[in-house]
Structures are given as C-alpha cells and as structure tokens.
Design a protein around this motif. Sequence first.
Motif, PDB file in Angstrom:
ATOM      1  N   GLY A 242       0.831  -1.191   0.000  1.00  0.00           N
ATOM      2  CA  GLY A 242       0.000   0.000   0.000  1.00  0.00           C
ATOM      3  C   GLY A 242       0.863   1.236   0.000  1.00  0.00           C
ATOM      4  O   GLY A 242       2.051   1.183   0.327  1.00  0.00           O
ATOM      5  N   LEU A 243       0.272   2.350  -0.361  1.00  0.00           N
ATOM      6  CA  LEU A 243       0.997   3.607  -0.360  1.00  0.00           C
ATOM      7  C   LEU A 243       1.097   4.145   1.064  1.00  0.00           C
ATOM      8  O   LEU A 243       0.422   3.663   1.976  1.00  0.00           O
ATOM      9  CB  LEU A 243       0.284   4.629  -1.257  1.00  0.00           C
ATOM     10  CG  LEU A 243       0.075   4.203  -2.724  1.00  0.00           C
ATOM     11  CD1 LEU A 243      -0.698   5.274  -3.479  1.00  0.00           C
ATOM     12  CD2 LEU A 243       1.404   3.905  -3.400  1.00  0.00           C
ATOM     13  N   MET A 244       1.946   5.160   1.256  1.00  0.00           N
ATOM     14  CA  MET A 244       2.048   5.812   2.553  1.00  0.00           C
ATOM     15  C   MET A 244       0.664   6.311   2.974  1.00  0.00           C
ATOM     16  O   MET A 244      -0.052   6.910   2.177  1.00  0.00           O
ATOM     17  CB  MET A 244       3.020   6.996   2.493  1.00  0.00           C
ATOM     18  CG  MET A 244       4.468   6.587   2.419  1.00  0.00           C
ATOM     19  SD  MET A 244       5.068   6.021   4.016  1.00  0.00           S
ATOM     20  CE  MET A 244       6.788   5.714   3.604  1.00  0.00           C
ATOM     21  N   GLY A 245       0.304   6.065   4.230  1.00  0.00           N
ATOM     22  CA  GLY A 245      -0.989   6.510   4.728  1.00  0.00           C
ATOM     23  C   GLY A 245      -2.130   5.563   4.449  1.00  0.00           C
ATOM     24  O   GLY A 245      -3.284   5.874   4.758  1.00  0.00           O
ATOM     25  N   SER A 246      -1.833   4.383   3.898  1.00  0.00           N
ATOM     26  CA  SER A 246      -2.898   3.427   3.564  1.00  0.00           C
ATOM     27  C   SER A 246      -3.433   2.707   4.795  1.00  0.00           C
ATOM     28  O   SER A 246      -4.509   2.107   4.741  1.00  0.00           O
ATOM     29  CB  SER A 246      -2.386   2.406   2.549  1.00  0.00           C
ATOM     30  OG  SER A 246      -1.319   1.639   3.086  1.00  0.00           O
ATOM     31  N   GLY A 247      -2.688   2.737   5.912  1.00  0.00           N
ATOM     32  CA  GLY A 247      -3.149   2.102   7.139  1.00  0.00           C
ATOM     33  C   GLY A 247      -2.385   0.861   7.530  1.00  0.00           C
ATOM     34  O   GLY A 247      -2.754   0.179   8.493  1.00  0.00           O
TER      35      GLY A 247
END
Length: 508
Positions: free
Chosen positions: A293-298
């Motif tokens: 996932g990308l940064m900030g995806s959890g």
Amino acid sequence: MAAILEMRGIGKSFPGVRALDQVNLSVEPGEIHAICGENGAGKSTLMKVLSGVYPHGSYDGEIVYDDQTAAFRTIRDSEARGIIIIHQELALVPQLSVAENMFLGNEVASGGIIDWKRTWKRTRELLAKVGLSEAPTTPVGKLGVGKQQLIEIAKALAKDVRLLILDEPTAALQENDSAKLLDLMLELKAQGVTQIIISHKLNEIRRVADRVTVIRDGSTVSTLTRDEITEDRIIRDMVGRDMAHRYPDRTPQIGEVLMSVRNWTVWHPEQPRKIIDDVSFDVRRGEILGIAGLMGSGRTELAMSLFGRSHGRNIEGTASIAGAPADLSTVSRAIEAGLAYVTEDRKELGLILEEPIQRNISLANLAGIASGGVLSAGRERRVAEDYRRDLRIRTPGVNQRVMNLSGGNQQKVVLAKWLFTDPKVLILDEPTRGIDVGAKFEIYTLMNQLVAQGHGVVMISSEMPELLGMCDRIHVMNEGRFVGELSRDEASLERIMALILQSEGKAA
C-alpha cells in the motif's frame, strides 16, 4: 581538476574495534560523490572525522581541504570552512519555528539582539531556494519529514555551504519527497555546491552521483566513475561477492491457518474517523504474507492496533492464534498469545539506545532470564551471545550500547528481542528500511528460516520488489481497507497499483 577534498590514510579506532583503516577519499569541486558500503563499513564514521565530530588528534591520517591541511577540532571549525553535514537523525527542534531552527546558533543579530525582520526575510529567501513556501513562523514539528529534510538543507545554505554532506537523506522519505530532494541536489550541483551523499538506495545513487567510493570493513575498496556505476558492481564491491539472487531461494511449505483476524475496525485516536475499516485476513503456518500500500494506507496502523492495541481507539473485531481466541488487548497479552511486532521505527519504538545489546534483547521476555523471580545477568548474557552468533550481529561484545551499532545491526537486535519471545506470528514493519543489501539478504534468510520452522510472518514494506521477491501472498491496502489479494504468481507492481487506483475510483 584539483580535488577540493583529500582524505588520506584515515584510521579510527574505538574500544575493541577498528572502524576505519587506511581509508582514502578524493572529491572534486562541484561533483556529487556517493559513499557506499554495508552497515558498519565506516561511512558515517568517516564523515564524522571530516566534520570534526571526531576531532583532529583522535584519528590517523590527513585531511586536505581547499589545498590546506585541515585540523578540525569541533563542528564549528568545519562549518566555518563551509563543510556542513546533515545527519540521518535530523537536528531540528520541533517546538521552534522554521526561522528559529534555520538560524539556531547562527542568529541574524545586531548588537546582540536578534533582528527578526531580517531573519524572516532571509528564511523566506532560503526556503524558496529549496522549493518551500512555509511561513518562517511555522513550528517545525507540524511539518512532514520530507519538508524537514529540505529545511535542513536550507539551514546549510544559510551557512554558506561549499561542501554538503548528506547521510542517508531519503531513508525516511516516501517516493515523492525523495524525488524532490534528489532534484534539489542536482540544482545545488549546478550552482557549484560540492556534495557527498551516503545512501543504500542504489537507484538514487545512479541518478545523481558523478562518482562512487565503496568502503568495506573500514577500508576503501574502489572508486567508480559514472560510466562504471552499476548496481551489480556496487553490490559486489560492498559485500565482496556477487549477489546473483537478491532474494534467497525458498520452497514454501504452507500449512494450516495460524492466525485469523476478522472484521478488525479501528478509529483514529483523536479524530472521528476510521483508520482501519472491517479488515479480515489469515496467516498460514510457513507463510510470508505481504501487505502492500501507499504511505498513509493504514498498514502500520493495522499492525500497531493488533499488537496490544498500541494505536487507535474503539477497536473492534476478533483474532485467533493457533486455533484459540487471542487476547490482544495489551502488549503483554499479545506476546503471551504468540504475536510479536518489529516496528518500522527501531530507534524510537524498538530499542533503548543507551542500554547494552543484552538488555535490549531480554526486554520483551524477562521471564526467560529469570529464576524464582530474580533476573540472572549470566543467563541474559548467554542468551544475547547466542543471538549475536546466530544473527551475526557485528559488535565487540553484547555489553556494547545499541546506539553505537550500525543500522543493520540495530535491526538485528530488534529481531533478536522478538525472537526471544518465541512468537507464532511475527509482524515485520519495514524490516529492511535504511540497511544495506548485505544485511537485507541476511534478514530475508532469517525470514525464510522462521517460516521453515512453522512460524507465520506478516511483512509490511514500501519496497514493492521486496514484497514481490519474498511473499507467498500479498494483500493490497488502501484507505484503511484491504482492496485486493494476489498470489505469488499473480502479483506484480502493475497489478498492485491497479488495485489501489481502482479502489480510489470506487471510493470517489
């Protein structure tokens, strides 16, 4: 072209270890010169010698800067000559403003009184040079790591930098911020600023470096021109061998479900919104499960909330480990249930840097070194020595303070700490961030050994090739939800990104 810097026959020793031995480095004016090497090779030590952190007289050899022999006894001495070093751990005060940080110790003053009008004007000028438009009065702590890194460079420009040293400048940055920083390095080069960069990211080195010096075991191995710079050549010189396979071979032996999580939902600790939304997944015995996932995806929020509810509030959902309901309500209960978590931030959350290796390794399982409720120093030392040998932690002794270890060896200490708890499932959050290719291979090998022994591993990584090379399955995460699952054969960078983009389209 005459060199702006010559470091000749540099040697530096610490108790029990020879960190540098006859290192030679030549840097030409206006070039970007990269220094590569495994963790513990001596790269940062060499730069501390150059900048006066280790003063003249505490090392062997000679430094010639601008055709003059240099004898720096403090950082102020080197800064006065235009040599500025930006360490991997940023030297900013979060509570102070951008302007206050920029001129801390270098104040714009008249008659002993700070001229704030001139300070703010100069701050705006320097921020513009690094592509920032923040107000000079903005507290640094409210800015992201990427902007803080650019502020460090602006701070260097305020001191009339001639030779800028960047130690792992993109280690904690996401891809967009890394690209901005590399672009800025090229702009500074065009303005005549000579730069030295220490980095493990070989693709970044190939993009910006004019030459590369490789250091192995405290000695200079080679200096490569731009035409000679290839990842294979750098890796061979760094580790002393070819690495035909970046990831160790493994034949998966995947068994029954070892950990099961159902309908896991987590709310933001301060805001009225969900950060994890109804996530369910299984980890099987002998399996490496990836979370992309990308940064900030959890991804990190999910891991921390599972491990003793270390992040978030109003956490709902169920978990079982080895077929039994798992109480994950506190860190100690999560450990008892058979779960361990290697945090992405080893220095802040994974280690007590001032304590010795043996104390850090025993921290999560004090019962394992106790007898009748009394801790045994001898047992603690023996356990640490075993892990030192098995994980090849490079140190003169287990009583060495962790803060004196390289990044890769610090990461091995964190791994040893959690392996000592004998977990059934191990969550690894960015396990190879900021470490060299040789140490990465050792950690990949350890992961393979763990799953071969019947453990389950959950791997969170921002490096997509790493996930593709190591994982048996990959869950793709976006905005706190799992948006797709790919088998090893199905997974590719393109398919992962497609799942992320498709999920954003649905959310919109």
